[in-house]
Design a protein around this motif. Structure first.
Motif, PDB file in Angstrom:
ATOM      1  N   TYR A  64      -9.013   4.890  -2.941  1.00 28.98           N
ATOM      2  CA  TYR A  64      -8.049   5.879  -2.452  1.00 28.98           C
ATOM      3  C   TYR A  64      -8.760   7.093  -1.870  1.00 28.98           C
ATOM      4  O   TYR A  64      -8.375   7.612  -0.820  1.00 28.98           O
ATOM      5  CB  TYR A  64      -7.082   6.273  -3.567  1.00 28.98           C
ATOM      6  CG  TYR A  64      -6.137   5.150  -3.911  1.00 28.98           C
ATOM      7  CD1 TYR A  64      -4.992   4.928  -3.161  1.00 28.98           C
ATOM      8  CD2 TYR A  64      -6.414   4.265  -4.964  1.00 28.98           C
ATOM      9  CE1 TYR A  64      -4.138   3.873  -3.446  1.00 28.98           C
ATOM     10  CE2 TYR A  64      -5.569   3.211  -5.251  1.00 28.98           C
ATOM     11  CZ  TYR A  64      -4.433   3.019  -4.495  1.00 28.98           C
ATOM     12  OH  TYR A  64      -3.601   1.966  -4.768  1.00 28.98           O
ATOM     13  N   LYS A  65      -9.827   7.532  -2.507  1.00 28.40           N
ATOM     14  CA  LYS A  65     -10.578   8.675  -1.995  1.00 28.40           C
ATOM     15  C   LYS A  65     -11.321   8.318  -0.708  1.00 28.40           C
ATOM     16  O   LYS A  65     -11.452   9.145   0.205  1.00 28.40           O
ATOM     17  CB  LYS A  65     -11.574   9.168  -3.050  1.00 28.40           C
ATOM     18  CG  LYS A  65     -12.402  10.386  -2.623  1.00 28.40           C
ATOM     19  CD  LYS A  65     -13.225  10.929  -3.765  1.00 28.40           C
ATOM     20  CE  LYS A  65     -14.396  10.010  -4.091  1.00 28.40           C
ATOM     21  NZ  LYS A  65     -15.429  10.036  -3.008  1.00 28.40           N
ATOM     22  N   ARG A  81     -10.061   3.094 -10.958  1.00 32.16           N
ATOM     23  CA  ARG A  81     -10.008   4.014  -9.819  1.00 32.16           C
ATOM     24  C   ARG A  81     -11.124   5.038  -9.869  1.00 32.16           C
ATOM     25  O   ARG A  81     -11.540   5.579  -8.841  1.00 32.16           O
ATOM     26  CB  ARG A  81      -8.630   4.679  -9.753  1.00 32.16           C
ATOM     27  CG  ARG A  81      -7.541   3.689  -9.393  1.00 32.16           C
ATOM     28  CD  ARG A  81      -6.165   4.307  -9.332  1.00 32.16           C
ATOM     29  NE  ARG A  81      -5.171   3.298  -9.000  1.00 32.16           N
ATOM     30  CZ  ARG A  81      -3.869   3.538  -8.872  1.00 32.16           C
ATOM     31  NH1 ARG A  81      -3.406   4.767  -9.041  1.00 32.16           N
ATOM     32  NH2 ARG A  81      -3.031   2.560  -8.570  1.00 32.16           N
ATOM     33  N   GLU A 119       1.665   6.129  -6.286  1.00 33.31           N
ATOM     34  CA  GLU A 119       1.002   6.165  -7.601  1.00 33.31           C
ATOM     35  C   GLU A 119       1.647   5.233  -8.625  1.00 33.31           C
ATOM     36  O   GLU A 119       1.638   5.514  -9.824  1.00 33.31           O
ATOM     37  CB  GLU A 119       0.913   7.595  -8.139  1.00 33.31           C
ATOM     38  CG  GLU A 119       0.136   8.523  -7.203  1.00 33.31           C
ATOM     39  CD  GLU A 119       0.001   9.929  -7.757  1.00 33.31           C
ATOM     40  OE1 GLU A 119       0.742  10.289  -8.695  1.00 33.31           O
ATOM     41  OE2 GLU A 119      -0.847  10.670  -7.233  1.00 33.31           O
ATOM     42  N   ASN A 179      -5.145  -2.641  -4.313  1.00 32.00           N
ATOM     43  CA  ASN A 179      -4.384  -1.436  -4.652  1.00 32.00           C
ATOM     44  C   ASN A 179      -4.658  -0.930  -6.061  1.00 32.00           C
ATOM     45  O   ASN A 179      -4.106   0.085  -6.471  1.00 32.00           O
ATOM     46  CB  ASN A 179      -2.884  -1.709  -4.485  1.00 32.00           C
ATOM     47  CG  ASN A 179      -2.525  -1.969  -3.045  1.00 32.00           C
ATOM     48  OD1 ASN A 179      -2.608  -1.073  -2.203  1.00 32.00           O
ATOM     49  ND2 ASN A 179      -2.143  -3.206  -2.738  1.00 32.00           N
ATOM     50  N   GLN A 180      -5.489  -1.658  -6.804  1.00 30.92           N
ATOM     51  CA  GLN A 180      -5.876  -1.267  -8.163  1.00 30.92           C
ATOM     52  C   GLN A 180      -4.645  -1.029  -9.044  1.00 30.92           C
ATOM     53  O   GLN A 180      -4.493   0.007  -9.690  1.00 30.92           O
ATOM     54  CB  GLN A 180      -6.789  -0.038  -8.112  1.00 30.92           C
ATOM     55  CG  GLN A 180      -8.064  -0.306  -7.329  1.00 30.92           C
ATOM     56  CD  GLN A 180      -8.959   0.904  -7.186  1.00 30.92           C
ATOM     57  OE1 GLN A 180      -8.479   2.030  -7.076  1.00 30.92           O
ATOM     58  NE2 GLN A 180     -10.270   0.687  -7.153  1.00 30.92           N
ATOM     59  N   ARG A 215       0.829  -1.207   0.000  1.00 34.13           N
ATOM     60  CA  ARG A 215       0.000   0.000   0.000  1.00 34.13           C
ATOM     61  C   ARG A 215       0.866   1.262   0.000  1.00 34.13           C
ATOM     62  O   ARG A 215       0.537   2.256  -0.658  1.00 34.13           O
ATOM     63  CB  ARG A 215      -0.951  -0.006   1.202  1.00 34.13           C
ATOM     64  CG  ARG A 215      -1.823   1.254   1.374  1.00 34.13           C
ATOM     65  CD  ARG A 215      -2.550   1.680   0.096  1.00 34.13           C
ATOM     66  NE  ARG A 215      -3.446   0.705  -0.453  1.00 34.13           N
ATOM     67  CZ  ARG A 215      -4.741   0.609  -0.173  1.00 34.13           C
ATOM     68  NH1 ARG A 215      -5.291   1.425   0.701  1.00 34.13           N
ATOM     69  NH2 ARG A 215      -5.473  -0.308  -0.771  1.00 34.13           N
ATOM     70  N   ARG A 275     -10.599   5.922   1.573  1.00 33.75           N
ATOM     71  CA  ARG A 275      -9.839   5.312   2.663  1.00 33.75           C
ATOM     72  C   ARG A 275      -9.815   6.237   3.882  1.00 33.75           C
ATOM     73  O   ARG A 275      -9.990   7.454   3.761  1.00 33.75           O
ATOM     74  CB  ARG A 275      -8.420   4.925   2.213  1.00 33.75           C
ATOM     75  CG  ARG A 275      -7.580   6.078   1.707  1.00 33.75           C
ATOM     76  CD  ARG A 275      -6.289   5.594   1.040  1.00 33.75           C
ATOM     77  NE  ARG A 275      -5.392   4.977   1.987  1.00 33.75           N
ATOM     78  CZ  ARG A 275      -4.455   5.638   2.676  1.00 33.75           C
ATOM     79  NH1 ARG A 275      -4.304   6.944   2.534  1.00 33.75           N
ATOM     80  NH2 ARG A 275      -3.675   5.002   3.516  1.00 33.75           N
ATOM     81  N   HIS A 314     -13.660   3.857  -5.545  1.00 38.14           N
ATOM     82  CA  HIS A 314     -12.806   4.944  -5.050  1.00 38.14           C
ATOM     83  C   HIS A 314     -12.060   4.562  -3.779  1.00 38.14           C
ATOM     84  O   HIS A 314     -12.194   5.227  -2.743  1.00 38.14           O
ATOM     85  CB  HIS A 314     -13.648   6.196  -4.820  1.00 38.14           C
ATOM     86  CG  HIS A 314     -14.442   6.623  -6.001  1.00 38.14           C
ATOM     87  ND1 HIS A 314     -15.753   7.049  -5.927  1.00 38.14           N
ATOM     88  CD2 HIS A 314     -14.120   6.672  -7.327  1.00 38.14           C
ATOM     89  CE1 HIS A 314     -16.204   7.367  -7.121  1.00 38.14           C
ATOM     90  NE2 HIS A 314     -15.234   7.126  -7.993  1.00 38.14           N
ATOM     91  N   ALA A 320       1.793   1.737  -3.458  1.00 40.26           N
ATOM     92  CA  ALA A 320       0.630   2.165  -4.246  1.00 40.26           C
ATOM     93  C   ALA A 320       0.326   3.639  -4.029  1.00 40.26           C
ATOM     94  O   ALA A 320      -0.095   4.343  -4.955  1.00 40.26           O
ATOM     95  CB  ALA A 320      -0.576   1.311  -3.888  1.00 40.26           C
ATOM     96  N   LEU A 321       0.548   4.122  -2.818  1.00 36.07           N
ATOM     97  CA  LEU A 321       0.307   5.536  -2.530  1.00 36.07           C
ATOM     98  C   LEU A 321       1.306   6.454  -3.229  1.00 36.07           C
ATOM     99  O   LEU A 321       1.096   7.670  -3.296  1.00 36.07           O
ATOM    100  CB  LEU A 321       0.328   5.774  -1.014  1.00 36.07           C
ATOM    101  CG  LEU A 321      -0.867   5.196  -0.251  1.00 36.07           C
ATOM    102  CD1 LEU A 321      -0.645   5.301   1.246  1.00 36.07           C
ATOM    103  CD2 LEU A 321      -2.165   5.884  -0.658  1.00 36.07           C
TER     104      LEU A 321
END
Length: 261
Positions: free
Chosen positions: A251-252, A245, A161, A190-191, A155, A254, A249, A158-159
């Motif tokens: 990431y948005k 994504r 990008e 993590n898409q 993760r 979380r 959503h 993944a953050l």
């Protein structure tokens, strides 16, 4: 991006044979005109020599760098050079090197989670950071084998990008079901695309399970290898990352304010 995964059957503790074989397999994979070629973990030795381990070290990765710098430039291909047993000034590490099409070593990664069940932590030093790099303008990350069990590490990558996670491994046949599920789960949650390359054959008493794969961000397997030595090659449609994504959503939505230990 077109990726070739080399599911190599190495000869345990025979570095000369394995370096020669790795070059042969990379040249063979290059005939498919991939953008990127990846090898498994500790391909030059098997996992892992414990007696006289220093004899099997690549000092500062120098031999690995010479070979793959030459091959990546000559063949015009990015190379994820699996990992090798690497001696630095402060100890021995399990290190991956990444080369671009110009023959430059653009990144390296020291395995951060050491497999204590097989005593890896008694012979190697832990890596101290993550590694993110770009291949042909595409942001990628890398982990080594046991690392894939640690959701926080993936993760964190993944953050940053990344769109592709490379996983290089020596994963045993005994737990191959875990290998399949963990890689698919990391892709879904993590898409991201996951390009996971394992070894096969035997090292010491352990039989390694192959099943290298290319997995899309939905967790769908694009290609999966058998448990024998082979090269698999497939295309990743990176445009679907943003589409997914924009649909789910994660990431948005979380809640990092709750993720405390």
């Amino acid at each position: 991006m077109k990726i070739s995964l080399i599911q190599m059957k190495m000869t345990f503790e025979d570095m000369e044979h394995n370096f020669k074989k790795a070059e042969e397999l990379i040249r063979l994979a290059a005939k498919e005109n991939p953008d990127t070629i990846a090898l498994p973990e500790t391909w030059s030795t098997g996992f892992f020599p414990k007696e006289n381990i220093k004899e099997f070290c690549d000092q500062n990765g120098n031999r690995t760098k010479r070979l793959f710098s030459k091959l990546s430039k000559e063949l015009n291909v990015n190379i994820i050079a699996g990992s090798v047993i690497n001696e630095k000034q402060d100890g021995i590490y399990n290190t991956s090197y990444i080369f671009n099409k110009q023959g430059e070593c653009i990144a390296e990664y020291d395995k951060t989670h050491l497999f204590s069940y097989m005593g890896e932590d008694q012979y190697f030093e832990k890596g101290s950071g993550i590694t993110v790099f770009e291949l042909d303008g595409i942001k990628c990350g890398i982990v080594i084998c046991y690392d894939i069990r640690f959701v926080e590490l993936v993760r964190t990558l993944a953050l940053q990008e990344i769109k592709i996670l490379f996983v290089v491994a020596q994963w045993p046949m005994l737990r191959i079901h875990h290998w399949q599920i963990l890689n698919e789960a990391r892709a879904i949650e993590n898409q991201i695309f996951v390009a996971c390359v394992n070894s096969c054959g035997r090292a010491g008493e352990t039989i390694y399970g192959g099943n290298s794969a290319l997995i899309d961000p939905w967790g769908e397997v694009i290609l999966r290898a058998s448990n024998q030595e082979e090269i698999i090659t497939g295309n990743l449609d990176l445009s679907i990352v943003e589409k997914i994504r924009d649909t789910i959503h994660v990431y948005k939505d979380r809640r990092p304010d709750l993720y405390q230990y």
